[in-house]
Motif scaffolding. Sequence first.
Motif, short mmCIF file in Angstrom:
data_model
loop_
_atom_site.label_atom_id
_atom_site.label_comp_id
_atom_site.label_asym_id
_atom_site.label_seq_id
_atom_site.Cartn_x
_atom_site.Cartn_y
_atom_site.Cartn_z
N ILE A 118 -71.14 83.37 91.30
CA ILE A 118 -71.95 84.89 91.14
C ILE A 118 -73.33 84.37 90.62
O ILE A 118 -73.48 83.82 89.72
CB ILE A 118 -71.17 86.12 90.54
N THR A 119 -74.23 85.01 91.43
CA THR A 119 -75.57 84.65 90.94
C THR A 119 -76.30 86.08 90.71
O THR A 119 -76.21 87.06 91.33
CB THR A 119 -76.29 84.07 91.99
N VAL A 120 -76.82 86.20 89.27
CA VAL A 120 -77.36 87.37 88.91
C VAL A 120 -78.59 87.14 88.27
O VAL A 120 -79.17 86.02 88.29
CB VAL A 120 -76.84 88.15 87.78
N LYS A 122 -81.94 86.40 85.95
CA LYS A 122 -81.93 85.65 84.54
C LYS A 122 -81.98 86.76 83.25
O LYS A 122 -81.54 86.34 82.55
CB LYS A 122 -83.12 84.78 84.71
N SER A 123 -82.72 87.76 83.81
CA SER A 123 -82.93 88.84 82.74
C SER A 123 -81.74 89.22 82.29
O SER A 123 -81.60 89.84 81.15
CB SER A 123 -83.93 89.84 83.35
N LYS A 124 -80.73 89.44 83.30
CA LYS A 124 -79.39 90.00 82.60
C LYS A 124 -78.59 89.18 82.44
O LYS A 124 -77.43 89.32 81.76
CB LYS A 124 -78.88 90.96 84.18
N PHE A 125 -78.43 88.11 83.17
CA PHE A 125 -77.65 86.89 82.69
C PHE A 125 -77.95 86.00 81.24
O PHE A 125 -76.89 85.52 80.34
CB PHE A 125 -77.93 85.74 83.72
N LYS A 126 -79.10 86.03 80.98
CA LYS A 126 -79.46 85.30 79.67
C LYS A 126 -79.94 86.50 78.60
O LYS A 126 -81.26 86.44 78.71
CB LYS A 126 -80.38 84.15 79.91
N PRO A 127 -79.17 87.19 77.71
CA PRO A 127 -79.42 88.16 77.04
C PRO A 127 -80.44 87.54 75.67
O PRO A 127 -79.92 86.39 75.45
CB PRO A 127 -78.31 88.70 76.49
N TYR A 177 -70.94 82.36 86.60
CA TYR A 177 -72.11 83.05 86.83
C TYR A 177 -73.20 82.03 86.61
O TYR A 177 -73.54 81.30 85.65
CB TYR A 177 -72.48 84.01 85.66
N ASN A 178 -74.08 81.88 87.65
CA ASN A 178 -75.25 81.02 87.63
C ASN A 178 -75.02 79.81 87.34
O ASN A 178 -75.71 78.68 86.57
CB ASN A 178 -76.29 81.54 86.92
N GLY A 258 -75.58 98.43 84.77
CA GLY A 258 -75.12 97.36 83.96
C GLY A 258 -75.33 95.93 84.76
O GLY A 258 -76.24 95.85 85.61
N ARG A 259 -74.61 94.82 84.44
CA ARG A 259 -74.81 93.72 84.83
C ARG A 259 -73.90 93.42 86.18
O ARG A 259 -73.08 93.05 86.09
CB ARG A 259 -74.50 92.44 83.90
N ILE A 260 -74.50 93.83 87.42
CA ILE A 260 -74.09 93.60 88.46
C ILE A 260 -74.99 93.37 89.77
O ILE A 260 -76.24 93.60 89.52
CB ILE A 260 -73.04 94.99 89.01
N THR A 261 -74.56 92.92 90.84
CA THR A 261 -75.20 92.56 91.92
C THR A 261 -75.52 93.76 92.95
O THR A 261 -76.21 93.67 93.68
CB THR A 261 -74.66 91.28 92.64
N GLY A 262 -74.72 94.69 92.95
CA GLY A 262 -74.74 95.71 93.81
C GLY A 262 -73.72 96.90 93.42
O GLY A 262 -73.03 96.67 92.47
N PRO A 263 -73.89 98.08 94.16
CA PRO A 263 -73.22 99.17 93.68
C PRO A 263 -71.80 99.14 93.89
O PRO A 263 -71.49 98.58 95.23
CB PRO A 263 -73.81 100.29 94.36
#
Length: 290
Positions: A118-120, A122-127, A177-178, A258-263
């Motif tokens: 899964i790719t998200v 960077k702003s959500k992946f790396k807090p 993730y990434n 939240g941290r997701i790629t779509g609804p």
Amino acid sequence: MMIKKLILLTLLFNFTYAQELKLFFEENTIKNAQTALLRLQAKDISNAKLTLLDKETLNLNFKKNSFKKNEYYALIPISYYKKPKKYKVIISYFKNDKKYFKSIKLNVIDGKYKSETITVSKSKFKPNKQRIKRTKQEYKDAMSVYRSISEKILWNEDFIYPMNSKITSAFGTKRVYNNQLKSYHSGTDFRAKVGTPIIASNSGIVRIAQNRFYAGNSIVIDHGHGVYSCYYHLSKMNFKVGDFVKKGETIGLSGATGRITGPHLHYAFRINGIQVDPLQAIKILNKLNN
């Protein structure tokens, strides 16, 4: 002669009582991250407990099955990381002021869950530090809820799915993730456009109604006896903490928070504090009424 009669009577009592008591798993072979249902059928017993023997021993109390006369049950959640093998479960209980022990085996096998990448953003992946502090606190607060076991059962009907939609991601899928973070999918994802009604799987009390970093707008329902259902990424929440929700009520609307790629709807279960496969949990919980 008298001693022989006493021995014979004792053996006869033990044999008769053994026939009166039944102890069995609904399914004695389950996958890691699934839930085992152990049933104990007997009259006039008390303080029934179990211990699953392992490096980290699990101790649980049996609950009275409100759907069946003279039946007690225990839900044994198996961690995703539990080693596949046969585990010994020791059961103890009292009858006529005497303590009895029995044992039974539970076979845990490898779930052989699939993998996905899964790719998200960077702003959500790396807090940052602030987000790390926030997520740690959110996790601590949530676990405090999940480890609280209500002695009162709050449901009296079978559990249902939170919506009628295609499952887009199954429970247990190994996730990368990434190309950095490795974990597993802790729930079941249902396809849901933003604004789709989400219903309560069963009756219970709302213990969490909060926007969280990873799960977004989240509602968690306590059904009693250590059973919790969770509904994540909502765009709207219709209930607050402490509210009683009836089975089938619309608890909120699906979204993409939240941290997701779509609804979508992320649907999860905790039993006795441990994350388990929600769909298998529903199946096993509904056996209590059968």
